[in-house]
Design a protein around this motif. Structure first.
Motif, PDB file in Angstrom:
ATOM      1  N   ALA A   5       0.823  -1.207   0.000  1.00 39.05           N
ATOM      2  CA  ALA A   5       0.000   0.000   0.000  1.00 39.05           C
ATOM      3  C   ALA A   5       0.858   1.258   0.000  1.00 39.05           C
ATOM      4  CB  ALA A   5      -0.916  -0.002   1.221  1.00 39.05           C
ATOM      5  N   GLU A   6       0.367   2.301  -0.653  1.00 39.68           N
ATOM      6  CA  GLU A   6       1.000   3.604  -0.560  1.00 39.68           C
ATOM      7  C   GLU A   6       0.793   4.135   0.858  1.00 39.68           C
ATOM      8  OE1 GLU A   6      -0.891   5.801  -3.656  1.00 39.68           O
ATOM      9  OE2 GLU A   6       0.195   4.758  -5.255  1.00 39.68           O
ATOM     10  N   THR A   7       1.778   4.822   1.386  1.00 34.74           N
ATOM     11  CA  THR A   7       1.764   5.124   2.823  1.00 34.74           C
ATOM     12  C   THR A   7       1.440   6.569   3.174  1.00 34.74           C
ATOM     13  OG1 THR A   7       4.163   5.559   2.786  1.00 34.74           O
ATOM     14  CG2 THR A   7       3.456   3.301   3.247  1.00 34.74           C
ATOM     15  N   THR A   8       1.307   7.454   2.193  1.00 36.67           N
ATOM     16  CA  THR A   8       1.122   8.873   2.495  1.00 36.67           C
ATOM     17  C   THR A   8      -0.104   9.121   3.373  1.00 36.67           C
ATOM     18  OG1 THR A   8       2.157   9.468   0.390  1.00 36.67           O
ATOM     19  CG2 THR A   8       0.868  11.174   1.510  1.00 36.67           C
ATOM     20  N   LEU A   9      -1.252   8.604   2.975  1.00 40.06           N
ATOM     21  CA  LEU A   9      -2.474   8.812   3.739  1.00 40.06           C
ATOM     22  C   LEU A   9      -2.410   8.107   5.083  1.00 40.06           C
ATOM     23  CD1 LEU A   9      -5.328   9.867   4.052  1.00 40.06           C
ATOM     24  CD2 LEU A   9      -6.145   7.906   2.725  1.00 40.06           C
ATOM     25  N   ALA A  10      -1.882   6.905   5.098  1.00 46.26           N
ATOM     26  CA  ALA A  10      -1.763   6.164   6.352  1.00 46.26           C
ATOM     27  C   ALA A  10      -0.905   6.931   7.355  1.00 46.26           C
ATOM     28  CB  ALA A  10      -1.170   4.785   6.090  1.00 46.26           C
ATOM     29  N   ASP A  11       0.161   7.542   6.868  1.00 44.74           N
ATOM     30  CA  ASP A  11       1.033   8.329   7.745  1.00 44.74           C
ATOM     31  C   ASP A  11       0.282   9.527   8.321  1.00 44.74           C
ATOM     32  OD1 ASP A  11       3.096   6.577   7.271  1.00 44.74           O
ATOM     33  OD2 ASP A  11       4.034   7.806   5.716  1.00 44.74           O
ATOM     34  N   GLN A  12      -0.507  10.195   7.491  1.00 51.93           N
ATOM     35  CA  GLN A  12      -1.283  11.347   7.971  1.00 51.93           C
ATOM     36  C   GLN A  12      -2.265  10.943   9.063  1.00 51.93           C
ATOM     37  OE1 GLN A  12      -3.233  14.029   5.376  1.00 51.93           O
ATOM     38  NE2 GLN A  12      -1.489  14.322   4.019  1.00 51.93           N
ATOM     39  N   LEU A  13      -2.870   9.785   8.885  1.00 49.78           N
ATOM     40  CA  LEU A  13      -3.846   9.310   9.864  1.00 49.78           C
ATOM     41  C   LEU A  13      -3.194   8.696  11.091  1.00 49.78           C
ATOM     42  CD1 LEU A  13      -6.378   7.650   7.388  1.00 49.78           C
ATOM     43  CD2 LEU A  13      -6.917   9.535   8.938  1.00 49.78           C
ATOM     44  N   GLY A  14      -1.891   8.428  10.992  1.00 52.43           N
ATOM     45  CA  GLY A  14      -1.202   7.761  12.085  1.00 52.43           C
ATOM     46  C   GLY A  14      -1.452   6.271  12.127  1.00 52.43           C
ATOM     47  N   VAL A  15      -1.844   5.722  10.984  1.00 50.55           N
ATOM     48  CA  VAL A  15      -2.146   4.295  10.898  1.00 50.55           C
ATOM     49  C   VAL A  15      -0.857   3.487  10.763  1.00 50.55           C
ATOM     50  CG1 VAL A  15      -3.209   2.532   9.433  1.00 50.55           C
ATOM     51  CG2 VAL A  15      -4.451   4.632   9.944  1.00 50.55           C
ATOM     52  N   ARG A  16      -0.777   2.400  11.482  1.00 49.69           N
ATOM     53  CA  ARG A  16       0.420   1.574  11.481  1.00 49.69           C
ATOM     54  C   ARG A  16       0.515   0.733  10.210  1.00 49.69           C
ATOM     55  NH1 ARG A  16      -0.272  -0.584  16.020  1.00 49.69           N
ATOM     56  NH2 ARG A  16      -1.151  -2.599  15.401  1.00 49.69           N
ATOM     57  N   ILE A  17       1.708   0.655   9.664  1.00 48.02           N
ATOM     58  CA  ILE A  17       2.011  -0.175   8.493  1.00 48.02           C
ATOM     59  C   ILE A  17       2.893  -1.335   8.934  1.00 48.02           C
ATOM     60  CG2 ILE A  17       3.105  -0.256   6.219  1.00 48.02           C
ATOM     61  CD1 ILE A  17       0.668   1.449   6.129  1.00 48.02           C
ATOM     62  N   THR A  18       2.509  -2.545   8.567  1.00 53.85           N
ATOM     63  CA  THR A  18       3.295  -3.729   8.883  1.00 53.85           C
ATOM     64  C   THR A  18       3.503  -4.542   7.615  1.00 53.85           C
ATOM     65  OG1 THR A  18       2.319  -3.808  11.108  1.00 53.85           O
ATOM     66  CG2 THR A  18       3.445  -5.786  10.320  1.00 53.85           C
ATOM     67  N   ASN A  19       4.753  -4.851   7.310  1.00 52.76           N
ATOM     68  CA  ASN A  19       5.081  -5.606   6.097  1.00 52.76           C
ATOM     69  C   ASN A  19       4.464  -4.960   4.853  1.00 52.76           C
ATOM     70  OD1 ASN A  19       6.512  -7.571   7.572  1.00 52.76           O
ATOM     71  ND2 ASN A  19       4.622  -8.695   7.999  1.00 52.76           N
ATOM     72  N   LYS A  20       4.495  -3.618   4.818  1.00 49.03           N
ATOM     73  CA  LYS A  20       4.024  -2.814   3.686  1.00 49.03           C
ATOM     74  C   LYS A  20       2.516  -2.918   3.460  1.00 49.03           C
ATOM     75  CE  LYS A  20       8.545  -2.999   1.431  1.00 49.03           C
ATOM     76  NZ  LYS A  20       9.300  -3.286   0.195  1.00 49.03           N
ATOM     77  N   LYS A  21       1.805  -3.366   4.483  1.00 48.68           N
ATOM     78  CA  LYS A  21       0.347  -3.424   4.456  1.00 48.68           C
ATOM     79  C   LYS A  21      -0.193  -2.661   5.660  1.00 48.68           C
ATOM     80  CE  LYS A  21       0.692  -7.906   4.386  1.00 48.68           C
ATOM     81  NZ  LYS A  21       0.424  -9.364   4.341  1.00 48.68           N
ATOM     82  N   ILE A  22      -1.414  -2.132   5.526  1.00 50.53           N
ATOM     83  CA  ILE A  22      -2.033  -1.455   6.644  1.00 50.53           C
ATOM     84  C   ILE A  22      -2.421  -2.499   7.684  1.00 50.53           C
ATOM     85  CG2 ILE A  22      -3.964  -0.022   7.384  1.00 50.53           C
ATOM     86  CD1 ILE A  22      -3.982   1.243   4.626  1.00 50.53           C
ATOM     87  N   ALA A  23      -1.942  -2.312   8.897  1.00 52.46           N
ATOM     88  CA  ALA A  23      -2.107  -3.327   9.932  1.00 52.46           C
ATOM     89  C   ALA A  23      -3.529  -3.339  10.476  1.00 52.46           C
ATOM     90  CB  ALA A  23      -1.109  -3.094  11.064  1.00 52.46           C
ATOM     91  N   ALA A  24      -4.194  -4.466  10.351  1.00 50.31           N
ATOM     92  CA  ALA A  24      -5.526  -4.690  10.913  1.00 50.31           C
ATOM     93  C   ALA A  24      -5.820  -6.173  10.782  1.00 50.31           C
ATOM     94  CB  ALA A  24      -6.588  -3.874  10.183  1.00 50.31           C
ATOM     95  N   SER A  25      -6.479  -6.740  11.771  1.00 50.80           N
ATOM     96  CA  SER A  25      -6.762  -8.172  11.726  1.00 50.80           C
ATOM     97  C   SER A  25      -8.060  -8.435  10.982  1.00 50.80           C
ATOM     98  CB  SER A  25      -6.865  -8.728  13.154  1.00 50.80           C
ATOM     99  OG  SER A  25      -8.095  -8.353  13.737  1.00 50.80           O
ATOM    100  N   SER A  26      -8.248  -9.669  10.557  1.00 48.34           N
ATOM    101  CA  SER A  26      -9.488 -10.058   9.887  1.00 48.34           C
ATOM    102  C   SER A  26     -10.622 -10.247  10.882  1.00 48.34           C
ATOM    103  CB  SER A  26      -9.278 -11.354   9.086  1.00 48.34           C
ATOM    104  OG  SER A  26      -8.833 -12.396   9.944  1.00 48.34           O
ATOM    105  N   LYS A  27     -10.327 -10.054  12.163  1.00 51.37           N
ATOM    106  CA  LYS A  27     -11.354 -10.166  13.195  1.00 51.37           C
ATOM    107  C   LYS A  27     -12.226  -8.912  13.236  1.00 51.37           C
ATOM    108  CE  LYS A  27     -12.024 -10.856  18.164  1.00 51.37           C
ATOM    109  NZ  LYS A  27     -11.353 -11.081  19.476  1.00 51.37           N
ATOM    110  N   ASP A  28     -11.581  -7.727  13.180  1.00 51.20           N
ATOM    111  CA  ASP A  28     -12.363  -6.495  13.277  1.00 51.20           C
ATOM    112  C   ASP A  28     -12.028  -5.456  12.212  1.00 51.20           C
ATOM    113  OD1 ASP A  28      -9.900  -5.522  14.115  1.00 51.20           O
ATOM    114  OD2 ASP A  28     -10.484  -5.368  16.218  1.00 51.20           O
ATOM    115  N   TYR A  29     -10.954  -5.667  11.427  1.00 48.66           N
ATOM    116  CA  TYR A  29     -10.557  -4.770  10.341  1.00 48.66           C
ATOM    117  C   TYR A  29     -10.258  -3.346  10.844  1.00 48.66           C
ATOM    118  CZ  TYR A  29     -11.966  -8.508   7.233  1.00 48.66           C
ATOM    119  OH  TYR A  29     -12.059  -9.724   6.598  1.00 48.66           O
TER     120      TYR A  29
END
Length: 494
Positions: free
Chosen positions: A424-448
């Motif tokens: 994923a491109e990281t510009t927006l994620a960085d602005q939101l403060g969203v964590r990136i793990t292994n170049k993907k936006i980090a979230a589990s399939s349990k709650d997204y």
């Protein structure tokens, strides 16, 4: 079930296709429908097996087995066999938001997991699915579904690819007010600009977008969230935000000479071609034109195949596709047993076209580019390659070794890099403060849910580059979690 003895009486019939040498002269869809009678026979081949693996939707060793959105395949196969097309549509729509897309561009892992495929060709599930939804539109059975009431909750979805559209569809039907932000000038994400017109005509995408609009979804185009609209604004104005931005950061070729004029990323080639086709039927000249040129595609996947097919329609002089792996086997290998999707050699549409035009499959296997050469003006001139050998090491892992004496020079004026996506491109994620793990936006399939309150993610941005059916599944699942989340919040009063 269909006909109890149908799988013994009827052979699998391949979907009709326009002849290769004819279809390369236009940008229309190359596939066509079977007759109703033929499709009823294909539906009759469904065995209604005790455990229908076709819709189990799991991953085995990283490969998809069965349908991830759990389509009720035996049920609508039976209805098609009986000629009950409208009822078949109702069953199909219970699980699939967009059968007109999956029926055209999904690689159909359901067919690989068909029980009949253990010993015979699988049921023609994909062709049946496409015809069911097409009949739905043709007969006026598909009409806008306007929610009876609204909850007052507002949700922003960033990205209008299949994950974003699926989540928007489900959340809108739940009564929430949904706004989809798209940075391109047309909605659809990779459905619009990443998949060539001959695989998915864009009026089909636009038809669905218009239907979603009629149902109450707002689309904000030409808008880059993070630049045109701040991330803080979204969090202030919406009860929840869903990031469906895909995994569009393309891998580049790190090699001396990769700055030569004529080297392009595959998605840039495909996107500009489709946009120019839609904007002006190529009259604006705002695309990469390979007419009369020697073309090399580096990367052996589907995106590379789409580049081959695009170059053929532009009347290239020659086209070759480089792949680093050996040719796939004609039948399943010992470690690729049913019900996993068969990893076998196929003559896909682009290769069939190249073979018809040039008398040769364009794919080259086990080949490594060693050097890129440009002329005095910096224009791409040629590629130097060497053949490789894939060897199983003592540690149980494969490695590649160069084969001396196999060096070759390939003339080329255009090279398209189709070696996959980094994430994923990281510009927006960085602005939101969203964590990136292994170049993907980090979230589990349990709650997204990401690490930021009220910010969710789904699709390729979360799981990495994958199939359209996984994107739709993720969109459906994140919609459930967001619905639960916003239902607990008070209504925002503007």
């Amino acid at each position: 079930m269909g006909k109890p003895t149908g799988f013994m009486e009827y052979k699998r019939e391949k979907g009709k296709e326009v002849a290769p040498l004819k279809r390369v002269n236009n940008w229309k869809e190359y596939s066509a429908k079977l007759t109703d009678e033929s499709l009823q026979k294909q539906g009759a081949r469904c065995m209604d097996c005790g455990t229908p693996f076709c819709h189990m939707g799991i991953e085995v060793r990283g490969a998809t087995s069965g349908c991830p959105i759990n389509n009720l395949i035996p049920e609508w196969n039976d209805l098609v066999y009986k000629g009950k097309w409208k009822e078949a549509l109702e069953r199909l729509q219970l699980t699939n938001n967009f059968p007109e897309f999956t029926g055209r561009v999904c690689p159909a892992p359901c067919e690989g997991s068909c029980t009949l495929a253990i010993s015979d060709p699988a049921v023609s599930i994909k062709n049946i699915e496409r015809t069911i939804i097409d009949k739905g539109f043709e007969n006026g059975w598909i009409v806008p579904r306007i929610p009876i009431s609204r909850t007052g909750k507002k949700i922003a979805i960033i990205g209008s690819g299949p994950a974003g559209l699926a989540s928007a569809d489900d959340l809108n039907q739940a009564g929430h007010s949904v706004t989809v932000f798209e940075r391109a000038d047309r909605a659809g994400g990779l459905l619009m600009y990443g998949i060539p017109n001959m695989k998915l005509e864009k009026d089909i995408v636009e038809r669905r977008i218009q239907l979603l609009q009629q149902e109450g979804i707002d689309f904000v185009l030409n808008t880059e969230v993070g630049e045109d609209i701040t991330a803080d604004h979204l969090k202030e104005q919406y009860d929840a935000v869903i990031l469906c931005i895909g995994a569009q950061k393309q891998r580049v070729l790190h090699m001396e000479g990769n700055e030569s004029k004529g080297i392009h990323l595959a998605m840039d080639y495909l996107t500009t071609t489709t946009k120019s086709l839609l904007d002006s039927n190529f009259k604006d000249d705002q695309f990469i034109n390979t007419k009369g040129k020697d073309v090399i595609v580096i990367g052996g996947g589907d995106t590379g195949a789409d580049c081959v097919a695009t170059a053929l329609r532009q009347k290239c002089r020659s086209v070759v596709q480089f792949g680093k792996h050996p040719q796939l086997p004609l039948t399943r290998a010992e470690d690729n047993q049913w019900p996993t999707d068969p990893t076998i050699f196929k003559l896909e549409y682009a290769y069939e076209e190249a073979d018809a035009k040039f008398g040769k499959d364009p794919r080259e296997y086990l080949i490594q580019t060693k050097k890129i050469i440009a002329d005095a003006n910096g224009n791409l001139k040629e590629l130097h390659t060497i053949q490789m050998e894939k060897i199983l090491g003592e540690d149980g892992f494969y490695f590649f070794k160069e084969v001396p004496g196999t060096e070759k020079i390939w003339p080329a004026q255009f090279v398209f890099i189709a070696i996959g996506f980094e994430g994923a491109e990281t510009t927006l994620a960085d602005q939101l403060g969203v964590r990136i793990t292994n170049k993907k936006i980090a979230a589990s399939s349990k709650d997204y849910l990401t690490n930021v309150e009220g910010v969710f993610t789904a699709g390729d941005a979360r799981r990495g580059q994958s199939l359209i059916v996984w994107a739709i599944k993720e969109g459906q699942e994140v919609a459930k979690r967001v619905n639960e989340y916003v239902s607990k919040k008070p209504v925002i009063v503007s």
